[in-house]
Scaffold this active site. Structure first.
Site, PDB file in Angstrom:
ATOM      1  N   GLU C  98       0.832  -1.198   0.000  1.00  0.00           N
ATOM      2  CA  GLU C  98       0.000   0.000   0.000  1.00  0.00           C
ATOM      3  C   GLU C  98       0.868   1.251   0.000  1.00  0.00           C
ATOM      4  O   GLU C  98       1.453   1.608   1.036  1.00  0.00           O
ATOM      5  CB  GLU C  98      -0.935   0.025   1.219  1.00  0.00           C
ATOM      6  CG  GLU C  98      -2.091   1.013   1.033  1.00  0.00           C
ATOM      7  CD  GLU C  98      -2.808   1.379   2.337  1.00  0.00           C
ATOM      8  OE1 GLU C  98      -3.685   2.241   2.273  1.00  0.00           O
ATOM      9  OE2 GLU C  98      -2.476   0.831   3.385  1.00  0.00           O
ATOM     10  N   ASP C 301       1.958 -14.774  12.702  1.00  0.00           N
ATOM     11  CA  ASP C 301       0.795 -15.373  12.067  1.00  0.00           C
ATOM     12  C   ASP C 301      -0.107 -14.202  11.679  1.00  0.00           C
ATOM     13  O   ASP C 301      -0.775 -13.602  12.529  1.00  0.00           O
ATOM     14  CB  ASP C 301       0.100 -16.317  13.064  1.00  0.00           C
ATOM     15  CG  ASP C 301      -0.925 -17.192  12.369  1.00  0.00           C
ATOM     16  OD1 ASP C 301      -1.402 -16.804  11.282  1.00  0.00           O
ATOM     17  OD2 ASP C 301      -1.243 -18.265  12.910  1.00  0.00           O
ATOM     18  N   HIS C 391      -1.849  10.095  -0.963  1.00  0.00           N
ATOM     19  CA  HIS C 391      -2.126   8.895  -1.746  1.00  0.00           C
ATOM     20  C   HIS C 391      -1.990   9.160  -3.235  1.00  0.00           C
ATOM     21  O   HIS C 391      -1.602   8.286  -3.988  1.00  0.00           O
ATOM     22  CB  HIS C 391      -3.503   8.331  -1.389  1.00  0.00           C
ATOM     23  CG  HIS C 391      -3.462   7.560  -0.109  1.00  0.00           C
ATOM     24  ND1 HIS C 391      -3.447   8.186   1.126  1.00  0.00           N
ATOM     25  CD2 HIS C 391      -3.364   6.230   0.136  1.00  0.00           C
ATOM     26  CE1 HIS C 391      -3.369   7.264   2.069  1.00  0.00           C
ATOM     27  NE2 HIS C 391      -3.325   6.078   1.509  1.00  0.00           N
TER      28      HIS C 391
END
Lengths: 400, 400, 400, 400
Positions: C98, C301, C391
């Site tokens: 991202e 995990d 972004h």
């Protein structure tokens, strides 16, 4: 008296309640039933039997009547409301046995009134129910999920044939696996409306069943969250979605609530954290206290307090003081039907000019404003430490 | 009559409620207050004023009294209970205005009784409250979180000096950032206990404040979920944690509930899915209906229905029939204090042999058994389609 | 290659994956499996096959290996941590795709560092699992609920025979109807510990089964909330419960986050309201982004991000600036076992001095501090409007 | 290397990461940054540096790159899918370090395939975001809540000018007090779409601001539940709402899952009770395991696992076996943009014929079918006790 007795060797005899003529609503038969219970249990039910009105009026509201509970009723207020439907100064009837509750709400309402009153708005008005339909597999269910939106008009027609007041306003499918939950939304005018909804929806379901091959259906799925707490209530709503807000000035805060805007904000802030950690639904100081007291007084379906208590209270600092507001997305209140026509309940609604048709939205706005009074008073009592003192003073009936 | 009037040019005049001598509980002063409201609002409050007992008895339960709400009371049962504290056959007083409710619970209770009765057990008995303490930073707060467990004895001593009945049973820290929520658990014997808890905890907090440098504290954080719905209630509990279970035989299912074990299970299964999708807290058919009706009848703090309605009902198929059970982790009920001593409420408790000291656990078990009756009856009514018919038949008071 | 083929006339042929010698972890066999997939699917798996280490190292971490996903790894920091276990300046490895994520966390970490660093504390360290036991009725289950606390020592002995590192620290019963959920808490040292827990608990359950007449049990009930979101996580916790806090000064806020304390607080306040209305679990700006990136980089995990993302971030105005903090009650992180020994993952842990035994608490504190960086940077980006711009600038790979 | 150093006397020196030319994505500069970290931390980052492709490809996916995490990738399957968009036999790439995970999913997928395959359906396809608008009071906010629905067309035009692929499909107001949360829904085609959404919505907000007098707005309110768990996700959805279901025959259950339909149902039933008591969002066996492994392998935004893991799995007994299904209301997956174009990730998507435009719905259906494999395999492993054994066998890397 025609009681049926069943002998159960292992567990003793459990006598059924007497089935009396015409279901036993007249004074004499209520009296006989009460006497039967007195004999069975050894209790004396003198006060329960002291009903001030013809017990035939209980028909439709209760079965196996033995009289009435007398719940203390007081008044709080005044609260000034600037709503879309409620405008003016109101005194609020509240039935409760919790000492200090009314004093607390009264203080809050007066503070709101002295600050200029409470703005309110009804944001939505739609009760809902969610029947569920079963299919052999996911693909067939998906077909149904696509079929429903194309048949809204026919579904509406089927639903509305059963009711003069209910209007079907929305139908939305939530498929889960091979089961499709179908959310029906209705405008129920001034009634709480669940009986109306169930009947109309059952009729619509029968039409659906006749027109789409479904395995079976249940008219309830629990998703509607009637009388149960759920996150869904916050966004979907139930009955009236209402909001109320007011600006508490620094002066009013000091004079009536004995705290500053900052102090009252701090209690909001810290208790929000407490709510988040408890994974509470929404946030409130004590909606349930006020809602329950008003619901009992005015003949609402009191069990609806569970859904009505899901909402969000917000306090916001601003230069002029503290802006306080609440939003109740699931306020299922009525001014007709249910217990609203019972003698004391009708009187209580009349105190607010809220009995009968065309009054439910007004009533919802008054309720929201009144409950906002409790939010600020409770917060103030905690921040100042008066909470403990007030319960010492007013709530003297508890065990020492 | 000594009303104080404040003139607010912009918003009109809001007259404060009359402050009467000795707070106005005697009959004449209650009457004057009622007349004042009648004049202000134009309502006639005849029935509200028809209280069958001396209004001085209202003191401690309400302020600004004007009389009482008369809520229809009926009886359901019998329900046979095999509990640890409740043993025998009981008739349940329920106050409600929702037609068909009592008939539904009665049917369920009889079915449970005919199946051999309901086992019940109190699993825990601890009301709780969560004050919150503030610190300048995370590290100091962590120090406090470690300090508390080492000082339980002194904290207990401080808390218990304020109460003869409350026992501090548990103290647990939940630190969040630089704030520490401290969960206090108490055995409150037969009282609902929140006033007792608040006072005791406030005293304990003052001791803590005197012995550990804290910035400030609030006695409430909202985390205790008193009268509000939260996930925390399910695991932490509040008041009595009680469970009830029974095996419904095939024969009883057919005769009393008109459905098979499989059909009743199917409604459970499908409505669990509905609850999950609504993000409900727990699962139930209609706890709130039964709890509210019993709470009003017996003088409980009815607003506690919100927390008491968080629980889980389970139906399990087995060869002999259907095992039905429920678990109510937050059943805050009392047999002393609050409204339990009011005339009609005391009578209602006495019907079940549950008035006074030493009866709260018994009462909690009876409530759980009674509410289980509603769970099965509601489920059965949905699966057979009788739900719509029953409300048509019994609930005739709604708008047509 | 020994594939087994099953002909299914109706649904076509689904070839099973090749079962290779010794389960096929050596380079040649991984290669053959990859080629088999390439042939079946038409895909070219060149990069997936470009593993920089001996594929035998994959044994124990994966089955049917074909290579590795290469997830972009970057670094954010520095973040200065004043913890109980982590002390000093750290650079944080983050693996993500991202765009803008690392830049955002970096900015937040630097702001925290320039404000003097982050205090952290481990508040609890206990992973948990909840087996469930079945009984014929409620009363028998209640007997079991009482029996368990009296047999903790024997249960502990049974559990701990299976593990050198796991210590049974808590056992608590949650009875629901005739089923008893038993919450086992363990200290799992530096491992995530679920495999250890399951094995130890299963052994304890077998001991219980041999010593109390139970119908049956399952080692899992879902209540432990491993890898699923629940309210229970907030209070019960899972793995490390860790908190982190820092005071952002006005100067740092202005220089690094381009906003005032009030503006950053306002975004917290308004988004808390958004979380409450969504019925979110806890409150956060974007825990999942930071946690996921660190978890992938360090061989955690990653599915545990679901439980680890349940927490509460708090912003509090004070004269000197803004106190920012977060509490992660369910941070299940490890520095031994699982994927922590894989080549790139071990390197990433080593960057923070967190590989191997005795490092899990240190690592948990670093993670909390790093994630706090994201909370403040995200909030600032929204309030200043830079979020959209960032972004646009950094995340250029999306479809135009 | 142009690192900027800031001397902080009190807290030591925290060197900022080197800012390299063009942000430092070419191989040499990535190498220099990695060396800088190695020097700072003492770690050797050989494997992290072993990237099999041109590091310029990392641009847009990460900042401050130092290489890549190599996450073990294996394959599970085949799974036969009968969807609307996915049809055929698929092999599923999964990247994980949890031993036994792939073997478990593989077993489930094969069982589904041998039972005739999995039906799937996309029920909705709409990502969403919820900006929030501020007003001076409740009444003004209510006016805005009424104004928005009348201006949808202009709002859509404003939003869609910023994007070629995003389509504004829904706008809905949730007023809370004097703040109005406005839920924007978009079809984002094959992209995850959050960046697209934010940009478009910000543009729409600016149009709104220019046309209605608002105090201020934030483009995020947290209500959209992006990467956070909430009840809202279940009904509102996020990205693809997808369902998958299959009938497991008695024969397949016995042969592949080693249990009966009744046994598998019983584990569902008992763990639903566990989920309810934990106040979990929805119900699942282990969505997060499968989703995370597929998300890492295929370049999804892995943090979205938090929202994607909110759903409901259902098991239903029927004469022919067990009908198993799941519903994922918030599956935010993409086949373009984000990490989907990275080398190993593109290869993994290609294995399923899911790379590029027009493939996202197909991919979502495959994911749902694959995850259903895990649900049944996990359930079976618990009921048979194989769960402990499998982790003993496959997960050998944990501390003994």
């Amino acid at each position: 008296m025609s009681t049926s007795k069943v002998t159960l060797p292992d567990v003793g005899i459990g006598d059924l309640l007497p089935r009396l003529k015409d279901q036993g609503y007249d004074t004499e038969r209520v009296s006989r039933r009460r006497a039967w219970i007195e004999e069975k249990t050894g209790a004396t039910l003198k006060h329960i039997g002291s009903v001030s009105f013809d017990t035939e009026e209980l028909r439709g509201n209760i079965e196996n009547p033995i009289g009435a509970a007398q719940v203390p009723m007081g008044v709080a207020g005044p609260v000034l409301v600037h709503g879309r439907h409620a405008r003016g100064m109101f005194y609020i009837p509240m039935a409760t046995s919790e000492g200090a509750l009314i004093r607390s709400y009264e203080r809050g309402m007066v503070a709101l009134t002295r600050s200029g009153g409470v703005q309110t708005a009804i944001l939505a008005d739609e009760n809902q129910i969610v029947p569920t339909f079963f299919f052999p597999d996911v693909a067939t269910a998906a077909g149904f999920s696509g079929w429903i939106p194309k048949n809204i008009d026919a579904i509406r027609t089927a639903a509305e044939t059963t009711t003069r007041h209910g209007k079907l306003t929305d139908v939305k499918c939530y498929q889960t696996g091979r089961q499709v939950l179908v959310n029906f939304g209705y405008n129920t005018a001034d009634a709480q409306g669940m009986n109306m909804l169930v009947k109309a929806t059952d009729h619509a379901c029968k039409w659906i069943q006749a027109n789409f091959p479904i395995s079976s259906y249940f008219v309830f799925s629990g998703m509607c969250s009637e009388k149960r707490p759920s996150g869904f209530l916050l966004t979907r709503g139930k009955g009236k979605r209402v909001t109320a807000g007011a600006l508490l000035t620094h002066e009013v805060l000091k004079m009536y609530l004995h705290c500053t805007a900052q102090e009252l904000f701090d209690i909001w802030h810290s208790t929000v954290i407490g709510h988040l950690h408890a994974n509470a639904i929404g946030y409130n100081a004590q909606y349930a206290n006020g809602l329950t007291a008003i619901f009992i007084a005015t003949g609402q379906d009191v069990a609806n307090v569970v859904n009505a208590s899901c909402g969000v209270t917000n306090f916001e600092l601003q230069p002029e003081g503290l802006y306080v507001s609440l939003t109740l997305p699931a306020l299922t209140v009525a001014t007709v039907g249910g217990g609203t026509g019972l003698p004391t309940q009708r009187e209580a609604l009349t105190m607010m000019g809220c009995h009968g048709a065309g009054k439910a939205k007004k009533f919802a706005e008054i309720v929201a404003a009144a409950v906002l009074g409790g939010e600020i008073s409770m917060g103030a009592a905690i921040t100042t430490g008066e909470f403990v003192a007030a319960h010492e003073h007013y709530g003297r009936n508890r065990p020492k």
